[in-house]
Design an enzyme around this catalytic site. Sequence first.
Site, mmCIF file in Angstrom:
data_model
loop_
_atom_site.group_PDB
_atom_site.id
_atom_site.type_symbol
_atom_site.label_atom_id
_atom_site.label_comp_id
_atom_site.label_asym_id
_atom_site.label_seq_id
_atom_site.Cartn_x
_atom_site.Cartn_y
_atom_site.Cartn_z
ATOM 1 N N SER A 129 0.835 -1.195 0.000
ATOM 2 C CA SER A 129 0.000 0.000 0.000
ATOM 3 C C SER A 129 0.877 1.255 0.000
ATOM 4 O O SER A 129 1.613 1.487 -0.959
ATOM 5 C CB SER A 129 -0.968 -0.060 1.194
ATOM 6 O OG SER A 129 -1.998 0.892 1.052
ATOM 7 N N HIS A 164 -4.187 -1.782 -4.316
ATOM 8 C CA HIS A 164 -5.596 -2.135 -4.080
ATOM 9 C C HIS A 164 -6.449 -1.917 -5.334
ATOM 10 O O HIS A 164 -7.592 -1.451 -5.256
ATOM 11 C CB HIS A 164 -6.173 -1.318 -2.922
ATOM 12 C CG HIS A 164 -5.337 -1.306 -1.694
ATOM 13 N ND1 HIS A 164 -4.984 -2.460 -1.025
ATOM 14 C CD2 HIS A 164 -4.756 -0.279 -1.008
ATOM 15 C CE1 HIS A 164 -4.236 -2.143 0.021
ATOM 16 N NE2 HIS A 164 -4.071 -0.839 0.045
#
Length: 238
Positions: A129, A164
């Site tokens: 991330s 994501h």
Amino acid sequence: MTDVPARRIALLGGGFSTDDDGLLDDWMLSHARGSRPRVCFVPTAAGDAPGYAEKFLDAFGARDCEPSVLSLFRRESGDAALRDHLLAQDVVYVGGGNTANLLAVWRVHGVDRLLREAYGRGTLLCGISAGANCWAEGSHTDSFGPLTHLPDGLGLLPGSVCPHYDSEPGRRDSYRAAVAGGALPAGWAVEDGVGALFTDGRLDEAVTRVPGARLFRVRAGQGGEPVERALECRRLAV
């Protein structure tokens, strides 16, 4: 003549903080130098959350490596000790959280410069991330609340990164629009479960622990539309 070490970055769409099987972390460690690599976890993007650090130590303490955690919010060492520690690592593993805050805190403490030096010396840089976003020239982030583009990063990996890509509503459309409109350079969109290894800025390998998960190359087309190309990922065995 001194050999120049390979400079490597791994983008992780998972790891100890999200997965139970450990496949992505094991894959990442397989690319670390040394038989018992030193792995430093950097949880700056999560504000050095104690639970995050403990989860890393639990996961990597059970592996054949030497884990440590770098805390900047509760820093206890001086500049020389900080430099010595980071440059002694075989892997620097950056956790998720707020990408913009991560970059700001690193710069205040000079960690950005140390990571550049470590990268040049052959330390494997990786993360999930925000810990994937930070290595690129720019990224797609929710650091400011709504999803947006962040034309900022260490620039060690050419282009941009979007994590994501398949799991958060709006990610795909927003990132594609940012690249197509020139707000971000062409880059890499990582679905959850995927790992991507780059050597000297070039993609070396893409893997997945999830059937069907993919890595995408996204660029702007001639007509200003986004062009997305799915790349084959090798399935990691349990």
